[in-house]
Design a protein around this motif. Structure first.
Motif, PDB file in Angstrom:
ATOM      1  N   GLY A  15       0.799  -1.221   0.000  1.00 60.61           N
ATOM      2  CA  GLY A  15       0.000   0.000   0.000  1.00 60.61           C
ATOM      3  C   GLY A  15       0.831   1.271   0.000  1.00 60.61           C
ATOM      4  N   ILE A  16       2.009   1.202  -0.598  1.00 58.47           N
ATOM      5  CA  ILE A  16       2.889   2.370  -0.683  1.00 58.47           C
ATOM      6  C   ILE A  16       2.764   2.949  -2.086  1.00 58.47           C
ATOM      7  N   ALA A  17       2.476   4.250  -2.171  1.00 58.33           N
ATOM      8  CA  ALA A  17       2.289   4.867  -3.491  1.00 58.33           C
ATOM      9  C   ALA A  17       2.871   6.273  -3.524  1.00 58.33           C
ATOM     10  N   GLY A  18       3.084   6.757  -4.742  1.00 53.41           N
ATOM     11  CA  GLY A  18       3.482   8.148  -4.970  1.00 53.41           C
ATOM     12  C   GLY A  18       4.724   8.594  -4.231  1.00 53.41           C
ATOM     13  N   GLU A  19       4.584   9.687  -3.517  1.00 56.78           N
ATOM     14  CA  GLU A  19       5.722  10.287  -2.813  1.00 56.78           C
ATOM     15  C   GLU A  19       6.268   9.371  -1.718  1.00 56.78           C
ATOM     16  N   ASP A  20       5.399   8.566  -1.123  1.00 53.86           N
ATOM     17  CA  ASP A  20       5.882   7.623  -0.100  1.00 53.86           C
ATOM     18  C   ASP A  20       6.871   6.631  -0.707  1.00 53.86           C
ATOM     19  N   ALA A  21       6.577   6.163  -1.923  1.00 56.08           N
ATOM     20  CA  ALA A  21       7.489   5.247  -2.605  1.00 56.08           C
ATOM     21  C   ALA A  21       8.813   5.944  -2.908  1.00 56.08           C
ATOM     22  N   ARG A  22       8.745   7.163  -3.389  1.00 53.78           N
ATOM     23  CA  ARG A  22       9.972   7.912  -3.699  1.00 53.78           C
ATOM     24  C   ARG A  22      10.785   8.182  -2.431  1.00 53.78           C
ATOM     25  N   ASP A  23      10.101   8.439  -1.324  1.00 54.58           N
ATOM     26  CA  ASP A  23      10.801   8.628  -0.051  1.00 54.58           C
ATOM     27  C   ASP A  23      11.525   7.345   0.356  1.00 54.58           C
ATOM     28  N   LEU A  24      10.869   6.202   0.149  1.00 54.35           N
ATOM     29  CA  LEU A  24      11.497   4.914   0.459  1.00 54.35           C
ATOM     30  C   LEU A  24      12.739   4.715  -0.405  1.00 54.35           C
ATOM     31  N   TYR A  25      12.610   4.977  -1.722  1.00 54.51           N
ATOM     32  CA  TYR A  25      13.762   4.840  -2.626  1.00 54.51           C
ATOM     33  C   TYR A  25      14.930   5.700  -2.148  1.00 54.51           C
ATOM     34  N   GLU A  26      14.624   6.957  -1.808  1.00 56.15           N
ATOM     35  CA  GLU A  26      15.682   7.880  -1.405  1.00 56.15           C
ATOM     36  C   GLU A  26      16.321   7.445  -0.093  1.00 56.15           C
ATOM     37  N   VAL A  28      16.714   4.394   1.094  1.00 54.09           N
ATOM     38  CA  VAL A  28      17.576   3.207   1.009  1.00 54.09           C
ATOM     39  C   VAL A  28      18.666   3.297  -0.053  1.00 54.09           C
ATOM     40  N   THR A  29      18.482   4.158  -1.086  1.00 56.80           N
ATOM     41  CA  THR A  29      19.493   4.208  -2.154  1.00 56.80           C
ATOM     42  C   THR A  29      20.056   5.595  -2.407  1.00 56.80           C
ATOM     43  N   GLY A  30      19.370   6.634  -1.939  1.00 56.59           N
ATOM     44  CA  GLY A  30      19.818   7.985  -2.221  1.00 56.59           C
ATOM     45  C   GLY A  30      19.250   8.551  -3.510  1.00 56.59           C
ATOM     46  N   SER A  31      18.489   7.761  -4.249  1.00 59.84           N
ATOM     47  CA  SER A  31      17.886   8.210  -5.499  1.00 59.84           C
ATOM     48  C   SER A  31      16.364   8.118  -5.379  1.00 59.84           C
ATOM     49  N   ARG A  32      15.658   9.106  -5.929  1.00 60.32           N
ATOM     50  CA  ARG A  32      14.194   9.114  -5.856  1.00 60.32           C
ATOM     51  C   ARG A  32      13.541   8.470  -7.086  1.00 60.32           C
ATOM     52  N   GLN A  40      21.909  -3.125  -8.684  1.00 56.52           N
ATOM     53  CA  GLN A  40      22.207  -3.384  -7.276  1.00 56.52           C
ATOM     54  C   GLN A  40      21.295  -2.559  -6.369  1.00 56.52           C
ATOM     55  N   GLN A  41      21.032  -1.325  -6.763  1.00 57.07           N
ATOM     56  CA  GLN A  41      20.139  -0.482  -5.981  1.00 57.07           C
ATOM     57  C   GLN A  41      18.699  -0.995  -6.045  1.00 57.07           C
ATOM     58  N   HIS A  42      18.296  -1.523  -7.200  1.00 57.60           N
ATOM     59  CA  HIS A  42      16.969  -2.138  -7.298  1.00 57.60           C
ATOM     60  C   HIS A  42      16.861  -3.274  -6.282  1.00 57.60           C
ATOM     61  N   GLN A  43      17.915  -4.079  -6.176  1.00 59.16           N
ATOM     62  CA  GLN A  43      17.890  -5.208  -5.237  1.00 59.16           C
ATOM     63  C   GLN A  43      17.808  -4.717  -3.797  1.00 59.16           C
ATOM     64  N   VAL A  44      18.469  -3.615  -3.493  1.00 57.15           N
ATOM     65  CA  VAL A  44      18.397  -3.030  -2.145  1.00 57.15           C
ATOM     66  C   VAL A  44      16.949  -2.627  -1.837  1.00 57.15           C
ATOM     67  N   VAL A  45      16.258  -2.053  -2.818  1.00 58.15           N
ATOM     68  CA  VAL A  45      14.853  -1.662  -2.626  1.00 58.15           C
ATOM     69  C   VAL A  45      13.996  -2.906  -2.416  1.00 58.15           C
ATOM     70  N   VAL A  46      14.223  -3.961  -3.206  1.00 53.62           N
ATOM     71  CA  VAL A  46      13.479  -5.219  -3.037  1.00 53.62           C
ATOM     72  C   VAL A  46      13.709  -5.777  -1.639  1.00 53.62           C
ATOM     73  N   ASP A  47      14.959  -5.778  -1.189  1.00 52.76           N
ATOM     74  CA  ASP A  47      15.271  -6.278   0.157  1.00 52.76           C
ATOM     75  C   ASP A  47      14.547  -5.466   1.230  1.00 52.76           C
ATOM     76  N   GLU A  48      14.480  -4.156   1.053  1.00 54.91           N
ATOM     77  CA  GLU A  48      13.772  -3.299   2.013  1.00 54.91           C
ATOM     78  C   GLU A  48      12.278  -3.597   2.009  1.00 54.91           C
ATOM     79  N   LEU A  49      11.706  -3.841   0.843  1.00 54.77           N
ATOM     80  CA  LEU A  49      10.284  -4.191   0.769  1.00 54.77           C
ATOM     81  C   LEU A  49      10.011  -5.504   1.495  1.00 54.77           C
TER      82      LEU A  49
END
Length: 109
Positions: A15-26, A28-32, A40-49
């Motif tokens: 249930g994460i959408a929009g700006e919340d998703a971008r905040d999560l990306y930033e 864990v990876t520093g990129s929005r 590798q950063q995609h995998q870090v996001v998957v691991d966080e999810l």
């Protein structure tokens, strides 16, 4: 399924959408942006999810499948019940568990 697709499935499941998703990306990876990330950063996001509770579904073919002469009719009725909101899960595994509870038979054949 690519990591990019898995991320979108995970976000929807949690249930994460929009700006919340971008905040999560930033966070864990520093990129929005997913486009700006490396694999590798995609995998870090998957691991966080996964850490947040994302459960990836079973791979196709690994779940119990209905078989036998009545399997098609059972599946059609089960999907119709799911679409009407009578049952909560549309999987064959859930249908087979229901059949087992109602009939005492371990299979639909």
């Amino acid at each position: 399924m690519t990591a990019h697709a898995i991320i979108h499935v995970g976000l929807k499941q949690l249930g994460i959408a929009g700006e919340d998703a971008r905040d999560l990306y930033e966070r864990v990876t520093g990129s929005r942006s997913l486009r700006a990330m490396s694999p590798q950063q995609h995998q870090v996001v998957v691991d966080e999810l996964h850490r947040l509770g994302f459960k990836r579904g079973l791979k196709t073919g690994s779940a119990k499948r209905a078989s036998g002469p009545f399997a098609g009719k059972l599946q059609a009725l089960w999907i119709a019940a799911y679409n009407l909101g009578v049952v909560k899960t549309s999987t064959d595994e859930a249908m087979m568990a229901f059949v087992t509870r109602q009939t005492g038979l371990a299979h639909a054949r």
